[in-house]
Write a protein that holds these residues in place. Sequence first.
Motif, PDB file in Angstrom:
ATOM      1  N   LEU A 141       0.833  -1.204   0.000  1.00 33.13           N
ATOM      2  CA  LEU A 141       0.000   0.000   0.000  1.00 33.13           C
ATOM      3  C   LEU A 141       0.864   1.249   0.000  1.00 33.13           C
ATOM      4  O   LEU A 141       0.587   2.218  -0.705  1.00 33.13           O
ATOM      5  N   PHE A 145       0.754   4.505  -2.428  1.00 32.83           N
ATOM      6  CA  PHE A 145       0.471   5.858  -1.939  1.00 32.83           C
ATOM      7  C   PHE A 145       1.605   6.827  -2.260  1.00 32.83           C
ATOM      8  O   PHE A 145       1.386   8.031  -2.388  1.00 32.83           O
ATOM      9  N   LEU A 185       0.254  16.233   5.684  1.00 28.15           N
ATOM     10  CA  LEU A 185      -0.147  15.208   6.651  1.00 28.15           C
ATOM     11  C   LEU A 185      -1.663  15.119   6.737  1.00 28.15           C
ATOM     12  O   LEU A 185      -2.250  14.037   6.685  1.00 28.15           O
ATOM     13  N   ILE A 186      -2.311  16.290   6.851  1.00 25.45           N
ATOM     14  CA  ILE A 186      -3.763  16.289   6.972  1.00 25.45           C
ATOM     15  C   ILE A 186      -4.401  15.681   5.727  1.00 25.45           C
ATOM     16  O   ILE A 186      -5.276  14.810   5.805  1.00 25.45           O
ATOM     17  N   ALA A 188      -3.054  13.651   3.581  1.00 29.62           N
ATOM     18  CA  ALA A 188      -2.739  12.225   3.451  1.00 29.62           C
ATOM     19  C   ALA A 188      -3.648  11.393   4.345  1.00 29.62           C
ATOM     20  O   ALA A 188      -4.159  10.352   3.932  1.00 29.62           O
ATOM     21  N   LEU A 189      -3.869  11.872   5.592  1.00 35.68           N
ATOM     22  CA  LEU A 189      -4.702  11.079   6.497  1.00 35.68           C
ATOM     23  C   LEU A 189      -6.151  11.071   6.024  1.00 35.68           C
ATOM     24  O   LEU A 189      -6.842  10.066   6.149  1.00 35.68           O
ATOM     25  N   ASP A 190      -6.589  12.210   5.479  1.00 39.79           N
ATOM     26  CA  ASP A 190      -7.940  12.222   4.907  1.00 39.79           C
ATOM     27  C   ASP A 190      -8.049  11.243   3.746  1.00 39.79           C
ATOM     28  O   ASP A 190      -9.035  10.534   3.595  1.00 39.79           O
ATOM     29  N   ARG A 191      -6.981  11.219   2.941  1.00 43.76           N
ATOM     30  CA  ARG A 191      -6.987  10.306   1.812  1.00 43.76           C
ATOM     31  C   ARG A 191      -6.999   8.854   2.286  1.00 43.76           C
ATOM     32  O   ARG A 191      -7.694   8.013   1.720  1.00 43.76           O
ATOM     33  N   ALA A 192      -6.231   8.585   3.370  1.00 43.22           N
ATOM     34  CA  ALA A 192      -6.227   7.227   3.919  1.00 43.22           C
ATOM     35  C   ALA A 192      -7.636   6.833   4.343  1.00 43.22           C
ATOM     36  O   ALA A 192      -8.064   5.694   4.160  1.00 43.22           O
ATOM     37  N   ASP A 193      -8.358   7.808   4.879  1.00 46.66           N
ATOM     38  CA  ASP A 193      -9.726   7.564   5.306  1.00 46.66           C
ATOM     39  C   ASP A 193     -10.618   7.207   4.118  1.00 46.66           C
ATOM     40  O   ASP A 193     -11.370   6.234   4.164  1.00 46.66           O
ATOM     41  N   ILE A 195      -9.632   6.101   1.212  1.00 48.93           N
ATOM     42  CA  ILE A 195      -9.186   4.829   0.639  1.00 48.93           C
ATOM     43  C   ILE A 195      -9.708   3.664   1.457  1.00 48.93           C
ATOM     44  O   ILE A 195     -10.156   2.641   0.924  1.00 48.93           O
ATOM     45  N   HIS A 196      -9.691   3.850   2.788  1.00 49.27           N
ATOM     46  CA  HIS A 196     -10.209   2.790   3.651  1.00 49.27           C
ATOM     47  C   HIS A 196     -11.674   2.535   3.351  1.00 49.27           C
ATOM     48  O   HIS A 196     -12.116   1.382   3.267  1.00 49.27           O
ATOM     49  N   MET A 199     -11.882   0.646   0.208  1.00 48.24           N
ATOM     50  CA  MET A 199     -11.476  -0.743   0.392  1.00 48.24           C
ATOM     51  C   MET A 199     -12.594  -1.545   1.048  1.00 48.24           C
ATOM     52  O   MET A 199     -12.867  -2.693   0.663  1.00 48.24           O
ATOM     53  N   LEU A 200     -13.257  -0.926   2.038  1.00 47.11           N
ATOM     54  CA  LEU A 200     -14.371  -1.605   2.702  1.00 47.11           C
ATOM     55  C   LEU A 200     -15.468  -1.920   1.688  1.00 47.11           C
ATOM     56  O   LEU A 200     -16.048  -3.012   1.699  1.00 47.11           O
TER      57      LEU A 200
ATOM     58  N   ARG B  38      -8.624  -0.888   9.475  1.00 47.36           N
ATOM     59  CA  ARG B  38      -8.053   0.351   8.968  1.00 47.36           C
ATOM     60  C   ARG B  38      -6.576   0.525   9.331  1.00 47.36           C
ATOM     61  O   ARG B  38      -5.944   1.460   8.862  1.00 47.36           O
ATOM     62  N   PRO B  41      -4.171   0.314   5.906  1.00 46.68           N
ATOM     63  CA  PRO B  41      -4.069   1.500   5.046  1.00 46.68           C
ATOM     64  C   PRO B  41      -3.506   2.728   5.780  1.00 46.68           C
ATOM     65  O   PRO B  41      -2.733   3.479   5.195  1.00 46.68           O
ATOM     66  N   LEU B  42      -3.843   2.880   7.055  1.00 44.40           N
ATOM     67  CA  LEU B  42      -3.368   4.056   7.786  1.00 44.40           C
ATOM     68  C   LEU B  42      -1.849   4.015   7.959  1.00 44.40           C
ATOM     69  O   LEU B  42      -1.158   5.019   7.739  1.00 44.40           O
ATOM     70  N   MET B  45      -0.183   4.656   4.664  1.00 44.27           N
ATOM     71  CA  MET B  45      -0.211   6.072   4.314  1.00 44.27           C
ATOM     72  C   MET B  45       0.804   6.851   5.136  1.00 44.27           C
ATOM     73  O   MET B  45       1.474   7.754   4.629  1.00 44.27           O
ATOM     74  N   ALA B  48       4.214   6.291   3.611  1.00 40.43           N
ATOM     75  CA  ALA B  48       4.363   7.074   2.380  1.00 40.43           C
ATOM     76  C   ALA B  48       4.510   8.553   2.709  1.00 40.43           C
ATOM     77  O   ALA B  48       5.273   9.284   2.078  1.00 40.43           O
ATOM     78  N   LEU B  49       3.787   8.983   3.747  1.00 38.32           N
ATOM     79  CA  LEU B  49       3.825  10.393   4.131  1.00 38.32           C
ATOM     80  C   LEU B  49       5.200  10.794   4.648  1.00 38.32           C
ATOM     81  O   LEU B  49       5.732  11.845   4.276  1.00 38.32           O
ATOM     82  N   ARG B 206      -6.500  20.552  12.734  1.00 36.88           N
ATOM     83  CA  ARG B 206      -7.301  19.329  12.931  1.00 36.88           C
ATOM     84  C   ARG B 206      -6.795  18.590  14.162  1.00 36.88           C
ATOM     85  O   ARG B 206      -6.148  17.557  14.048  1.00 36.88           O
ATOM     86  N   LEU B 209      -6.521  14.656  14.868  1.00 35.46           N
ATOM     87  CA  LEU B 209      -5.622  13.719  14.194  1.00 35.46           C
ATOM     88  C   LEU B 209      -4.452  13.296  15.067  1.00 35.46           C
ATOM     89  O   LEU B 209      -3.778  12.324  14.770  1.00 35.46           O
ATOM     90  N   LEU B 219     -10.144   9.451  13.267  1.00 32.97           N
ATOM     91  CA  LEU B 219     -10.115  10.163  12.007  1.00 32.97           C
ATOM     92  C   LEU B 219     -11.559  10.444  11.663  1.00 32.97           C
ATOM     93  O   LEU B 219     -12.398   9.557  11.740  1.00 32.97           O
ATOM     94  N   LYS B 220     -11.814  11.664  11.253  1.00 32.77           N
ATOM     95  CA  LYS B 220     -13.199  12.063  11.016  1.00 32.77           C
ATOM     96  C   LYS B 220     -13.998  11.730  12.273  1.00 32.77           C
ATOM     97  O   LYS B 220     -13.605  12.037  13.373  1.00 32.77           O
TER      98      LYS B 220
END
Lengths: 219, 339
Positions: A141, A145, A185-186, A188-193, A195-196, A199-200, B38, B41-42, B45, B48-49, B206, B209, B219-220
Amino acid sequence: MSDYLDRFGRGQSMCHRWPPLAKLLSAIAMILAATCVPIAHPLIGIVACVIFFAHTLARIPLAYVARRLLFFWPPLFLMAISLPLSQSGQTGWLLFATILVRGTLSFSTALWLVNVMPFDQLLATLRRLRVPDVLLAILSLMYRFLFVLWDELDRMRTARAARLFRKPSLWATWRSAAHLLGRLLIRALDRADRIHGAMLARGWDGRSRWIEQPREDRP
Amino acid sequence: MHIQDGVLSPVVCAATGAIALGAVSYSVHRLKQSVGDRTIPLTGMMAALVFAGQMVNFPIGAPVSGHLLGGVLAATVVGPWAGCVAMTLVLFVQWAMFSDGGLFSLGANVLHMAVIGSWGGHAVRMFVQRFIGDSRKGIVIGSVVAAWASVMAAAALFCLEFRLSWPPSEIDFSKVFTLMVSFHSLIGLGEALITGVAISFVLNQRPELICRTDNPVRLKNRTDRIVRPTVASITSTLVAGLVVALAIAAFLSPFASSFDDGLETALSQIGITDFNLTGRVPGLLEDYDKVPVPVAAWQTLAVSIAGIGGTLAVFALAWLLGRALPAATQNLNSEATGE
């Protein structure tokens, strides 16, 4: 960026057609030889010749190797030069030469491996070597990414450059770079969300599944 | 920062590799325990970050620029276990794709940047937060101190490994260590500054996070408890103490010459002296005997200045960043738990 990495990995030379495990093992053997043989020993010359020969066999352009070495040497040189500078006598220079030679040889070996072994092959090989599935899933993954984030970073840099009209002070540059990092960072984490979520939606249950034989016929 | 192959001796590489393997296996084990759908993927990411984040340049002088290392940042966002795994994979990919760092020195690199960076950094931050509190200020100050301490601890460990790698008879290690420590105290300051500003930026934008002591990362609006760091407080204190001790040892290492004799006998007992460099470089280099040694005279002074100045600068930095945060810091604990 993507063609900067394993640029010649899809070549069709003799080295590319070796079984993946053989490539990995021979690279490990070569690095082992390069780092264990004393530098004054004639064997080190043979190791260097073998590595050079491997590069030519794989048809990796020498200009490319030279360019990579050009970027590789300065940090190693800085690290190694601290030895003779702080010693008197020839021991320091001997160590300096040792570090430079060993570093260069193992770097070129690694470069060879990168260029004859595409990443999916490496993953498949690691899987055969029984590296835990969790690690491999994260690794595969991460590889996906990486390119997305590089593009994202490129766009943000362009946006920053477009909004800068004068040369900022050093502190301002640092601040904006750190904010760039935080923003990345923000995002990327939103994107991970997202993507998750995707994936689900496609049936992801936390376990990774692999196609048994990686396809050989990819372009 | 990466150690290349050839810098450390094979035995040291094997030893650091074994330690790093153990630490990473434990991290993977803990990650698996907390595994949810999760986590993967987290963590991917995050890796990668960190990789991409290392490409953001922080200019220092004209040709020189620094970059983030990322261990503390990763641990702050996803917790020490996932952070350690992510950093390990970053280092692996840097070797496998860029040939950056070495294969046999991968263990040492993982130990320095992933294990000390994430475990150690997290432990130091928790330790600091125990005194300052869980507010934004506590998190920022904690991560600034943690970033600096983890770099210095890595430098101390590198000095030790380097010392064990080469024949102890003829080299004056204290001078090499002086250079290493002075250099790394600058790197540490940069890392502390970058980590601090980036984290305070995220906290302003945010805050949910950032991984806290007792709250799961959310997250969210999700509240699954996946990447919650669960370092027991005693372990955390121990690790923090170890990292701080190593950071202090970094400044003492150039002075610790009396330590050499004991180390030497220990080495010869294990048989590490076998890795002596055989052969001599002929006469060409004899003249360099008279190379002036600029470092030697300044050694004590340089290390003292680096140590004291570095420490003061980190505390000033932590204080300034803490001040720079908005005064109306609401209690994030109640905000995060009060749903």
